[in-house]
Write a protein that holds these residues in place. Structure first.
Motif, PDB file in Angstrom:
ATOM      1  N   TRP A  86      80.786  49.392   4.202  1.00 15.73           N
ATOM      2  CA  TRP A  86      81.743  48.284   4.060  1.00 15.73           C
ATOM      3  C   TRP A  86      81.745  47.475   5.360  1.00 15.73           C
ATOM      4  O   TRP A  86      82.578  47.684   6.235  1.00 15.73           O
ATOM      5  N   ASN A 138      94.482  44.780   0.194  1.00 18.54           N
ATOM      6  CA  ASN A 138      93.930  45.106  -1.128  1.00 18.54           C
ATOM      7  C   ASN A 138      92.808  46.141  -1.089  1.00 18.54           C
ATOM      8  O   ASN A 138      92.335  46.562  -2.142  1.00 18.54           O
ATOM      9  N   ASP A 139      92.348  46.509   0.117  1.00 21.83           N
ATOM     10  CA  ASP A 139      91.244  47.468   0.237  1.00 21.83           C
ATOM     11  C   ASP A 139      90.036  46.975  -0.560  1.00 21.83           C
ATOM     12  O   ASP A 139      89.496  47.688  -1.403  1.00 21.83           O
ATOM     13  N   CYS A 140      89.637  45.741  -0.261  1.00 22.00           N
ATOM     14  CA  CYS A 140      88.616  45.049  -1.062  1.00 22.00           C
ATOM     15  C   CYS A 140      87.227  45.668  -0.943  1.00 22.00           C
ATOM     16  O   CYS A 140      86.430  45.596  -1.870  1.00 22.00           O
ATOM     17  N   CYS A 178      95.224  41.257   4.717  1.00 23.97           N
ATOM     18  CA  CYS A 178      94.887  41.705   3.369  1.00 23.97           C
ATOM     19  C   CYS A 178      95.071  43.211   3.247  1.00 23.97           C
ATOM     20  O   CYS A 178      94.510  43.969   4.033  1.00 23.97           O
ATOM     21  N   CYS A 189      85.776  41.851   1.840  1.00 24.85           N
ATOM     22  CA  CYS A 189      87.012  41.066   1.714  1.00 24.85           C
ATOM     23  C   CYS A 189      86.740  39.564   1.760  1.00 24.85           C
ATOM     24  O   CYS A 189      86.466  39.004   2.825  1.00 24.85           O
ATOM     25  N   THR A 229      87.339  40.379  -8.160  1.00 22.25           N
ATOM     26  CA  THR A 229      87.103  40.280  -6.717  1.00 22.25           C
ATOM     27  C   THR A 229      87.363  38.864  -6.189  1.00 22.25           C
ATOM     28  O   THR A 229      87.379  38.654  -4.987  1.00 22.25           O
ATOM     29  N   THR A 266      88.915  37.148   1.175  1.00 20.98           N
ATOM     30  CA  THR A 266      89.976  36.361   1.816  1.00 20.98           C
ATOM     31  C   THR A 266      89.829  36.365   3.332  1.00 20.98           C
ATOM     32  O   THR A 266      90.153  35.374   3.994  1.00 20.98           O
ATOM     33  N   THR A 267      89.336  37.454   3.897  1.00 17.27           N
ATOM     34  CA  THR A 267      89.094  37.501   5.343  1.00 17.27           C
ATOM     35  C   THR A 267      88.065  36.453   5.741  1.00 17.27           C
ATOM     36  O   THR A 267      88.237  35.731   6.739  1.00 17.27           O
ATOM     37  N   CYS A 312      88.734  44.332   5.133  1.00 14.23           N
ATOM     38  CA  CYS A 312      89.927  43.479   5.137  1.00 14.23           C
ATOM     39  C   CYS A 312      90.482  43.312   6.549  1.00 14.23           C
ATOM     40  O   CYS A 312      90.459  44.258   7.340  1.00 14.23           O
ATOM     41  N   ARG A 370      87.058  48.907  -3.318  1.00 11.73           N
ATOM     42  CA  ARG A 370      86.260  49.681  -2.355  1.00 11.73           C
ATOM     43  C   ARG A 370      86.131  51.136  -2.801  1.00 11.73           C
ATOM     44  O   ARG A 370      85.032  51.700  -2.830  1.00 11.73           O
ATOM     45  N   SER A 389      91.321  50.983  -5.758  1.00 10.70           N
ATOM     46  CA  SER A 389      90.852  49.734  -5.157  1.00 10.70           C
ATOM     47  C   SER A 389      89.377  49.501  -5.483  1.00 10.70           C
ATOM     48  O   SER A 389      88.659  50.435  -5.888  1.00 10.70           O
TER      49      SER A 389
END
Length: 222
Positions: free
Chosen positions: A137, A147-149, A145, A152, A175, A154-155, A141, A50, A48
């Protein structure tokens, strides 16, 4: 009468506001053992974002903090038209947010010369107290989500509901992929164009922020 939605822009930092990708530039310059393999693993989605970014920075000793910070800030080149885009957003009452997978020690100083409130800048944090750099971090997420961004996007996008906002994303790479699927319009360059083509997303290509302003004006004229 239906109330018009307010426009909001979610703008990437590395490779979008800046011409270069700062994380990759830092790694290429300081060359810690194993960094290139980690970049490949992130791009191929073997790990990921992250995990990959966290492990990359953990290769750098905090004893070199000044060198790393000075290089990261001094290496940045801002994409043409950025200041004009911010002025346009101010005039048109468009909410402008920076949504960056970058790190606070270079994102905040680089953007400090521009009229963007710090609460409108979302990025990762950093801790230089141990022997090696630790990434914090602070925008993880949400439950939607997986994806372990790390940071994040999208959040953050979901926190501005589509019922109230016309959502626009500006970005260039991995990303930004998930966020591009959520918004009304994407301004894309580099790898993000390929994704938008593949998924038939509503997008406009850009090279400078002058192009973005032109696209926004065309949207106004409809």
């Amino acid at each position: 009468m239906t109330k018009a939605k307010r426009r909001i822009i979610f703008c990437d930092f590395d490779g979008t506001i800046t011409v270069n990708d700062n994380i990759v530039a830092i790694m290429k310059h300081f060359k810690p053992d194993g960094w290139d393999k980690l970049v490949e693993q992130v791009i191929s989605k073997e790990v990921s974002v992250r995990e990959g970014v966290g492990r990359m920075f953990a290769l750098l000793p905090t004893s070199r903090k000044k060198e790393i910070v000075d290089y990261a800030i001094g290496n940045v080149k801002i994409r043409e038209g950025f200041e004009e885009l911010l002025a346009y957003c101010e005039r048109e009452d468009i909410l402008f947010l920076v949504t960056s997978g970058g790190i606070d020690f270079f994102v905040y100083p680089v953007l400090s010369g521009f009229p963007i409130p710090q609460e409108h800048i979302y990025c990762n944090g950093s801790d230089f107290n141990g022997s090696h750099i630790r990434i914090l971090w602070t925008h993880a997420c949400d439950e939607h989500c997986g994806n372990d961004c790390g940071m994040c996007k999208t959040t953050i996008i979901r926190s501005y509901p589509a019922a109230e906002y016309e959502r626009i994303l500006i970005g260039d790479s991995i990303t930004d992929f998930a966020g591009a699927k959520l918004v009304d319009t994407v301004f894309a360059r580099a790898h993000l164009i390929d994704l938008c083509e593949e998924l038939s997303l509503n997008y406009k290509p850009f090279e400078t922020f002058h192009d973005v302003i032109t696209h926004l004006e065309e949207m106004n004229a409809r």
